[in-house]
Design a protein around this motif. Structure first.
Motif, PDB file in Angstrom:
ATOM      1  N   MET A   1       1.144  -0.852  -0.404  1.00  0.00           N
ATOM      2  CA  MET A   1       0.125   0.129  -0.039  1.00  0.00           C
ATOM      3  C   MET A   1       0.964   0.603  -0.238  1.00  0.00           C
ATOM      4  SD  MET A   1      -3.118   1.272   2.607  1.00  0.00           S
ATOM      5  CE  MET A   1      -3.294  -0.608   3.133  1.00  0.00           C
ATOM      6  N   GLY A   2       0.836   2.441  -1.340  1.00  0.00           N
ATOM      7  CA  GLY A   2       1.648   3.308  -1.563  1.00  0.00           C
ATOM      8  C   GLY A   2       0.797   4.092   0.013  1.00  0.00           C
ATOM      9  N   GLY A   3       1.438   5.453   0.176  1.00  0.00           N
ATOM     10  CA  GLY A   3       1.271   6.377   0.784  1.00  0.00           C
ATOM     11  C   GLY A   3       0.208   6.445   0.942  1.00  0.00           C
ATOM     12  N   LEU A   4       0.133   7.563  -0.565  1.00  0.00           N
ATOM     13  CA  LEU A   4      -1.427   8.479  -0.600  1.00  0.00           C
ATOM     14  C   LEU A   4      -2.494   7.733  -0.052  1.00  0.00           C
ATOM     15  CD1 LEU A   4      -2.903  10.486  -1.878  1.00  0.00           C
ATOM     16  CD2 LEU A   4      -2.648   9.672  -4.398  1.00  0.00           C
ATOM     17  N   GLU A   5      -2.441   6.116  -0.316  1.00  0.00           N
ATOM     18  CA  GLU A   5      -3.607   5.262  -0.434  1.00  0.00           C
ATOM     19  C   GLU A   5      -3.368   4.958   1.298  1.00  0.00           C
ATOM     20  OE1 GLU A   5      -5.119   0.878  -0.915  1.00  0.00           O
ATOM     21  OE2 GLU A   5      -3.262   1.306  -1.371  1.00  0.00           O
ATOM     22  N   ARG A   6      -2.355   5.094   2.164  1.00  0.00           N
ATOM     23  CA  ARG A   6      -2.688   4.933   2.912  1.00  0.00           C
ATOM     24  C   ARG A   6      -3.243   6.194   3.632  1.00  0.00           C
ATOM     25  NH1 ARG A   6       1.394   2.053   3.915  1.00  0.00           N
ATOM     26  NH2 ARG A   6       2.832   3.516   3.686  1.00  0.00           N
ATOM     27  N   ALA A   7      -2.361   7.342   3.273  1.00  0.00           N
ATOM     28  CA  ALA A   7      -3.125   8.595   4.054  1.00  0.00           C
ATOM     29  C   ALA A   7      -4.443   8.984   4.032  1.00  0.00           C
ATOM     30  CB  ALA A   7      -2.886   9.676   4.016  1.00  0.00           C
ATOM     31  N   PRO A  37      -7.717   5.525 -13.447  1.00  0.00           N
ATOM     32  CA  PRO A  37      -7.462   7.563 -12.393  1.00  0.00           C
ATOM     33  C   PRO A  37      -6.369   6.923 -11.025  1.00  0.00           C
ATOM     34  CG  PRO A  37      -9.501   6.022 -11.312  1.00  0.00           C
ATOM     35  CD  PRO A  37      -8.833   5.252 -13.266  1.00  0.00           C
ATOM     36  N   ILE A  38      -5.833   7.272 -10.802  1.00  0.00           N
ATOM     37  CA  ILE A  38      -4.798   6.700  -9.212  1.00  0.00           C
ATOM     38  C   ILE A  38      -5.806   5.776  -8.568  1.00  0.00           C
ATOM     39  CG2 ILE A  38      -3.260   7.937  -7.554  1.00  0.00           C
ATOM     40  CD1 ILE A  38      -2.803  10.397  -9.162  1.00  0.00           C
ATOM     41  N   GLY A  39      -7.093   6.325  -7.901  1.00  0.00           N
ATOM     42  CA  GLY A  39      -7.182   5.514  -7.245  1.00  0.00           C
ATOM     43  C   GLY A  39      -8.793   6.062  -7.378  1.00  0.00           C
ATOM     44  N   VAL A  40      -9.418   5.888  -5.813  1.00  0.00           N
ATOM     45  CA  VAL A  40     -11.378   6.325  -6.300  1.00  0.00           C
ATOM     46  C   VAL A  40     -11.301   6.414  -4.827  1.00  0.00           C
ATOM     47  CG1 VAL A  40     -13.552   5.399  -6.792  1.00  0.00           C
ATOM     48  CG2 VAL A  40     -11.483   5.225  -8.582  1.00  0.00           C
ATOM     49  N   VAL A  41     -11.984   7.672  -4.429  1.00  0.00           N
ATOM     50  CA  VAL A  41     -12.654   7.490  -2.887  1.00  0.00           C
ATOM     51  C   VAL A  41     -14.403   7.789  -3.332  1.00  0.00           C
ATOM     52  CG1 VAL A  41     -12.756   9.201  -0.965  1.00  0.00           C
ATOM     53  CG2 VAL A  41     -10.413   9.286  -1.503  1.00  0.00           C
ATOM     54  N   VAL A  42     -14.954   7.351  -1.872  1.00  0.00           N
ATOM     55  CA  VAL A  42     -16.607   7.149  -2.242  1.00  0.00           C
ATOM     56  C   VAL A  42     -16.739   7.890  -1.134  1.00  0.00           C
ATOM     57  CG1 VAL A  42     -18.529   5.940  -2.415  1.00  0.00           C
ATOM     58  CG2 VAL A  42     -17.033   5.484  -4.256  1.00  0.00           C
ATOM     59  N   PRO A  43     -17.345   9.573  -0.639  1.00  0.00           N
ATOM     60  CA  PRO A  43     -17.133   9.902   0.408  1.00  0.00           C
ATOM     61  C   PRO A  43     -19.041   9.272   1.130  1.00  0.00           C
ATOM     62  CG  PRO A  43     -17.427  11.425  -0.969  1.00  0.00           C
ATOM     63  CD  PRO A  43     -17.060   9.795  -2.063  1.00  0.00           C
ATOM     64  N   ARG A  44     -18.652   9.587   1.955  1.00  0.00           N
ATOM     65  CA  ARG A  44     -20.075   9.447   2.872  1.00  0.00           C
ATOM     66  C   ARG A  44     -20.002  10.994   3.852  1.00  0.00           C
ATOM     67  NH1 ARG A  44     -18.656   4.273   6.479  1.00  0.00           N
ATOM     68  NH2 ARG A  44     -18.494   2.640   5.346  1.00  0.00           N
ATOM     69  N   THR A  45     -19.261  12.033   3.865  1.00  0.00           N
ATOM     70  CA  THR A  45     -19.716  12.911   4.270  1.00  0.00           C
ATOM     71  C   THR A  45     -18.956  14.195   3.801  1.00  0.00           C
ATOM     72  OG1 THR A  45     -18.362  13.377   6.008  1.00  0.00           O
ATOM     73  CG2 THR A  45     -19.384  12.012   6.801  1.00  0.00           C
ATOM     74  N   LEU A  46     -19.513  15.024   3.872  1.00  0.00           N
ATOM     75  CA  LEU A  46     -18.284  16.747   3.135  1.00  0.00           C
ATOM     76  C   LEU A  46     -17.437  16.640   3.580  1.00  0.00           C
ATOM     77  CD1 LEU A  46     -21.912  19.090   3.068  1.00  0.00           C
ATOM     78  CD2 LEU A  46     -20.654  18.505   1.440  1.00  0.00           C
ATOM     79  N   VAL A  55      -5.714  15.554   1.439  1.00  0.00           N
ATOM     80  CA  VAL A  55      -5.016  15.343   1.291  1.00  0.00           C
ATOM     81  C   VAL A  55      -3.841  14.758   0.130  1.00  0.00           C
ATOM     82  CG1 VAL A  55      -4.030  12.932   1.553  1.00  0.00           C
ATOM     83  CG2 VAL A  55      -5.139  13.460   3.489  1.00  0.00           C
ATOM     84  N   CYS A  56      -5.053  14.858  -0.811  1.00  0.00           N
ATOM     85  CA  CYS A  56      -4.395  14.876  -2.332  1.00  0.00           C
ATOM     86  C   CYS A  56      -3.595  16.293  -2.385  1.00  0.00           C
ATOM     87  CB  CYS A  56      -5.618  15.006  -3.426  1.00  0.00           C
ATOM     88  SG  CYS A  56      -6.448  13.150  -3.425  1.00  0.00           S
ATOM     89  N   HIS A  57      -3.670  17.301  -1.942  1.00  0.00           N
ATOM     90  CA  HIS A  57      -2.561  18.210  -1.763  1.00  0.00           C
ATOM     91  C   HIS A  57      -1.523  18.091  -1.153  1.00  0.00           C
ATOM     92  CE1 HIS A  57      -1.668  22.417  -2.340  1.00  0.00           C
ATOM     93  NE2 HIS A  57      -1.467  22.214  -0.906  1.00  0.00           N
ATOM     94  N   ARG A  58      -1.502  17.448  -0.068  1.00  0.00           N
ATOM     95  CA  ARG A  58      -0.168  17.417   0.407  1.00  0.00           C
ATOM     96  C   ARG A  58       0.384  16.895  -0.664  1.00  0.00           C
ATOM     97  NH1 ARG A  58      -2.135  15.090   4.808  1.00  0.00           N
ATOM     98  NH2 ARG A  58      -1.086  13.016   4.777  1.00  0.00           N
ATOM     99  N   PHE A  59       0.071  15.187  -0.590  1.00  0.00           N
ATOM    100  CA  PHE A  59       0.850  14.483  -2.113  1.00  0.00           C
ATOM    101  C   PHE A  59       0.814  14.812  -3.713  1.00  0.00           C
ATOM    102  CE2 PHE A  59      -0.088  11.794   1.522  1.00  0.00           C
ATOM    103  CZ  PHE A  59       0.882  10.525   1.326  1.00  0.00           C
ATOM    104  N   GLY A  60       1.011  16.132  -3.590  1.00  0.00           N
ATOM    105  CA  GLY A  60       0.787  16.865  -4.866  1.00  0.00           C
ATOM    106  C   GLY A  60      -0.264  15.906  -5.765  1.00  0.00           C
TER     107      GLY A  60
END
Length: 133
Positions: A1-7, A37-46, A55-60
């Motif tokens: 698992m990469g750093g972005l995924e873990r974060a 895509p790099i990854g997918v996130v299905v959010p539950r909340t705002l 997180v994505c900003h931190r990882f660029g």
């Protein structure tokens, strides 16, 4: 698992998908364009949506906000972390945040992310819409 995924897994309450099956599903829309895509996130909340951006900003890593997957010209595919939002996975706002989410619809319900604006506006313009629900 990469750093972005873990974060992302640590910061987000919703689903974080980096498996090949999910990436394949989100690599296309209603157009002929394909981009994994790099990854997918299905959010539950705002808060999940905000956390993804932080997180994505931190990882660029670029972020692509995806709605109903009906694009006909490739706007919903890109090499990015895809935020998968649709009617099947609506993002719910905390009660105290609902007052700032936009125009009220028929029946006194606030608009929310994932609800098409046209449908929301028609409901607001139709005084009987709330009674028919």
């Amino acid at each position: 698992m990469g750093g972005l995924e873990r974060a992302l897994r640590k910061a987000v309450e919703g689903e974080v998908r980096f498996d090949s099956g999910s990436l394949g599903l989100y690599a296309q829309d209603a157009s002929n364009f394909r981009q994994v895509p790099i990854g997918v996130v299905v959010p539950r909340t705002l808060e999940d949506v905000v956390a993804v951006h932080k997180v994505c900003h931190r990882f660029g890593a670029p972020v692509l906000n995806r709605g109903g997957c009906t694009s006909l010209s490739g706007e919903t595919v890109n090499e990015a972390v895809v935020i998968g939002r649709s009617a099947r996975h609506p993002v719910r706002a905390a009660r105290e945040d609902r007052r700032v989410l936009g125009r009220r619809t028929g029946g006194g319900r606030p608009g929310r992310p994932g609800v098409p604006g046209g449908r929301r506006d028609r409901a607001a313009d139709d005084p009987g819409a709330a009674a028919r629900r």
